[in-house]
Design a protein around this motif. Structure first.
Motif, PDB file in Angstrom:
ATOM      1  N   ALA A  23       0.842  -1.197   0.000  1.00 17.54           N
ATOM      2  CA  ALA A  23       0.000   0.000   0.000  1.00 17.54           C
ATOM      3  C   ALA A  23       0.879   1.248   0.000  1.00 17.54           C
ATOM      4  N   HIS A  24       0.545   2.167  -0.874  1.00 13.54           N
ATOM      5  CA  HIS A  24       1.293   3.411  -1.092  1.00 13.54           C
ATOM      6  C   HIS A  24       0.503   4.547  -0.442  1.00 13.54           C
ATOM      7  N   SER A  25       1.158   5.365   0.404  1.00 15.67           N
ATOM      8  CA  SER A  25       0.417   6.364   1.175  1.00 15.67           C
ATOM      9  C   SER A  25       0.262   7.706   0.469  1.00 15.67           C
ATOM     10  N   GLY A  26       0.969   7.892  -0.644  1.00 13.34           N
ATOM     11  CA  GLY A  26       0.993   9.214  -1.259  1.00 13.34           C
ATOM     12  C   GLY A  26      -0.081   9.440  -2.298  1.00 13.34           C
ATOM     13  N   THR A  27      -0.043  10.645  -2.885  1.00 14.12           N
ATOM     14  CA  THR A  27      -1.025  11.022  -3.899  1.00 14.12           C
ATOM     15  C   THR A  27      -0.506  10.822  -5.307  1.00 14.12           C
ATOM     16  N   ILE A  28       0.719  10.340  -5.415  1.00 16.90           N
ATOM     17  CA  ILE A  28       1.340  10.224  -6.732  1.00 16.90           C
ATOM     18  C   ILE A  28       1.455   8.784  -7.193  1.00 16.90           C
ATOM     19  N   PHE A  29       0.672   7.902  -6.582  1.00 15.63           N
ATOM     20  CA  PHE A  29       0.789   6.488  -6.921  1.00 15.63           C
ATOM     21  C   PHE A  29       0.560   6.260  -8.407  1.00 15.63           C
ATOM     22  N   SER A  30      -0.415   6.932  -8.973  1.00 14.13           N
ATOM     23  CA  SER A  30      -0.786   6.639 -10.354  1.00 14.13           C
ATOM     24  C   SER A  30       0.319   6.955 -11.350  1.00 14.13           C
ATOM     25  N   ILE A  31       1.241   7.833 -10.983  1.00 10.12           N
ATOM     26  CA  ILE A  31       2.351   8.167 -11.896  1.00 10.12           C
ATOM     27  C   ILE A  31       3.648   7.491 -11.481  1.00 10.12           C
ATOM     28  N   SER A  32       3.569   6.653 -10.456  1.00  7.81           N
ATOM     29  CA  SER A  32       4.762   5.971  -9.945  1.00  7.81           C
ATOM     30  C   SER A  32       4.924   4.615 -10.611  1.00  7.81           C
ATOM     31  N   ALA A  33       6.167   4.296 -10.941  1.00  3.75           N
ATOM     32  CA  ALA A  33       6.486   2.927 -11.293  1.00  3.75           C
ATOM     33  C   ALA A  33       6.709   2.163  -9.981  1.00  3.75           C
ATOM     34  N   MET A  34       6.252   0.944  -9.924  1.00  2.00           N
ATOM     35  CA  MET A  34       6.347   0.157  -8.697  1.00  2.00           C
ATOM     36  C   MET A  34       7.179  -1.098  -8.942  1.00  2.00           C
ATOM     37  N   GLY A  35       7.903  -1.501  -7.915  1.00  2.00           N
ATOM     38  CA  GLY A  35       8.737  -2.686  -8.061  1.00  2.00           C
ATOM     39  C   GLY A  35       8.710  -3.556  -6.834  1.00  2.00           C
ATOM     40  N   TRP A  36       8.909  -4.849  -7.051  1.00  2.00           N
ATOM     41  CA  TRP A  36       9.122  -5.804  -5.976  1.00  2.00           C
ATOM     42  C   TRP A  36      10.542  -6.337  -6.090  1.00  2.00           C
ATOM     43  N   TYR A  37      11.246  -6.282  -4.980  1.00  2.00           N
ATOM     44  CA  TYR A  37      12.594  -6.807  -4.883  1.00  2.00           C
ATOM     45  C   TYR A  37      12.619  -7.870  -3.795  1.00  2.00           C
ATOM     46  N   ARG A  38      13.668  -8.665  -3.784  1.00  2.00           N
ATOM     47  CA  ARG A  38      13.829  -9.615  -2.691  1.00  2.00           C
ATOM     48  C   ARG A  38      15.298  -9.734  -2.324  1.00  2.00           C
ATOM     49  N   GLN A  39      15.509 -10.118  -1.058  1.00  2.00           N
ATOM     50  CA  GLN A  39      16.865 -10.307  -0.570  1.00  2.00           C
ATOM     51  C   GLN A  39      16.903 -11.546   0.305  1.00  2.00           C
ATOM     52  N   ALA A  40      17.666 -12.520  -0.137  1.00  2.00           N
ATOM     53  CA  ALA A  40      17.856 -13.740   0.633  1.00  2.00           C
ATOM     54  C   ALA A  40      19.094 -13.582   1.518  1.00  2.00           C
ATOM     55  N   PRO A  41      19.189 -14.354   2.590  1.00  2.00           N
ATOM     56  CA  PRO A  41      20.348 -14.243   3.486  1.00  2.00           C
ATOM     57  C   PRO A  41      21.663 -14.423   2.728  1.00  2.00           C
ATOM     58  N   GLY A  42      22.573 -13.471   2.921  1.00  2.00           N
ATOM     59  CA  GLY A  42      23.877 -13.548   2.299  1.00  2.00           C
ATOM     60  C   GLY A  42      23.920 -13.171   0.836  1.00  2.00           C
ATOM     61  N   LYS A  43      22.783 -12.697   0.311  1.00  2.00           N
ATOM     62  CA  LYS A  43      22.732 -12.333  -1.094  1.00  2.00           C
ATOM     63  C   LYS A  43      22.339 -10.875  -1.255  1.00  2.00           C
ATOM     64  N   ASP A  89      12.902 -19.318  -3.515  1.00  2.00           N
ATOM     65  CA  ASP A  89      12.168 -18.056  -3.464  1.00  2.00           C
ATOM     66  C   ASP A  89      12.141 -17.473  -2.064  1.00  2.00           C
ATOM     67  N   THR A  90      12.646 -18.214  -1.095  1.00  2.00           N
ATOM     68  CA  THR A  90      12.681 -17.731   0.281  1.00  2.00           C
ATOM     69  C   THR A  90      13.539 -16.480   0.381  1.00  2.00           C
ATOM     70  N   ALA A  91      12.953 -15.417   0.927  1.00  2.00           N
ATOM     71  CA  ALA A  91      13.639 -14.131   1.023  1.00  2.00           C
ATOM     72  C   ALA A  91      12.718 -13.133   1.714  1.00  2.00           C
ATOM     73  N   ILE A  92      13.287 -11.975   2.010  1.00  2.00           N
ATOM     74  CA  ILE A  92      12.461 -10.835   2.403  1.00  2.00           C
ATOM     75  C   ILE A  92      12.114 -10.090   1.123  1.00  2.00           C
ATOM     76  N   TYR A  93      10.845  -9.836   0.929  1.00  2.00           N
ATOM     77  CA  TYR A  93      10.370  -9.154  -0.269  1.00  2.00           C
ATOM     78  C   TYR A  93      10.062  -7.693   0.078  1.00  2.00           C
ATOM     79  N   TYR A  94      10.622  -6.800  -0.733  1.00  4.54           N
ATOM     80  CA  TYR A  94      10.478  -5.362  -0.526  1.00  4.54           C
ATOM     81  C   TYR A  94       9.754  -4.727  -1.709  1.00  4.54           C
ATOM     82  N   CYS A  95       8.940  -3.751  -1.379  1.00  2.00           N
ATOM     83  CA  CYS A  95       8.247  -2.953  -2.372  1.00  2.00           C
ATOM     84  C   CYS A  95       8.974  -1.620  -2.518  1.00  2.00           C
ATOM     85  N   SER A  96       8.968  -1.069  -3.729  1.00  2.00           N
ATOM     86  CA  SER A  96       9.568   0.237  -3.948  1.00  2.00           C
ATOM     87  C   SER A  96       8.717   1.033  -4.915  1.00  2.00           C
TER      88      SER A  96
END
Length: 116
Positions: A23-43, A89-96
């Motif tokens: 969930a995006h809290s701002g007013t500019i979501f519609s013009i934002s590109a969104m991404g999902w990233y992930r980080q596994a331990p040691g990577k 696929d095990t990792a912490i998944y981050y939104c940007s």
């Protein structure tokens, strides 16, 4: 300042599915590109999927055909559907979110663990 809040992670067996939300809290979501990233331990953190403001999508080779990114501008939310999950696929998944090609903010991350 825009805040991104991820949810939907958890423990799932190989072959299972999860749906992540951001969930995006701002007013500019519609013009934002969104991404999902992930980080596994040691990577290093890696891009999993992205979606432009116009709806064009891009996927890492390792998840093509299994993961689907989508967005709902009315709800200011981006989703990542994870199917046919594998232990790797095990990792912490981050939104940007990005404006003009520059990442402006990250979420706090949500843990996805794939294990029997």
């Amino acid at each position: 300042q825009v805040q991104l809040v991820e949810s939907g992670g958890g423990l799932v067996q190989p072959g299972g599915s999860l749906r992540l939300s951001c969930a995006h809290s701002g007013t500019i979501f519609s013009i934002s590109a969104m991404g999902w990233y992930r980080q596994a331990p040691g990577k290093q953190r890696e891009l999993v999927a992205s979606i432009t403001s116009g709806g064009s999508t891009n996927y890492a080779d390792s998840v093509k055909g299994r993961f689907t990114i989508s967005r709902d501008n009315a709800k200011k939310t981006v989703y990542l559907q994870l199917n046919s999950l594998k232990p790797e696929d095990t990792a912490i998944y981050y939104c940007s979110y990005s404006i003009g090609g520059t990442i402006r903010s990250w979420g706090q991350g949500t843990q996805v663990t794939v294990s029997s």
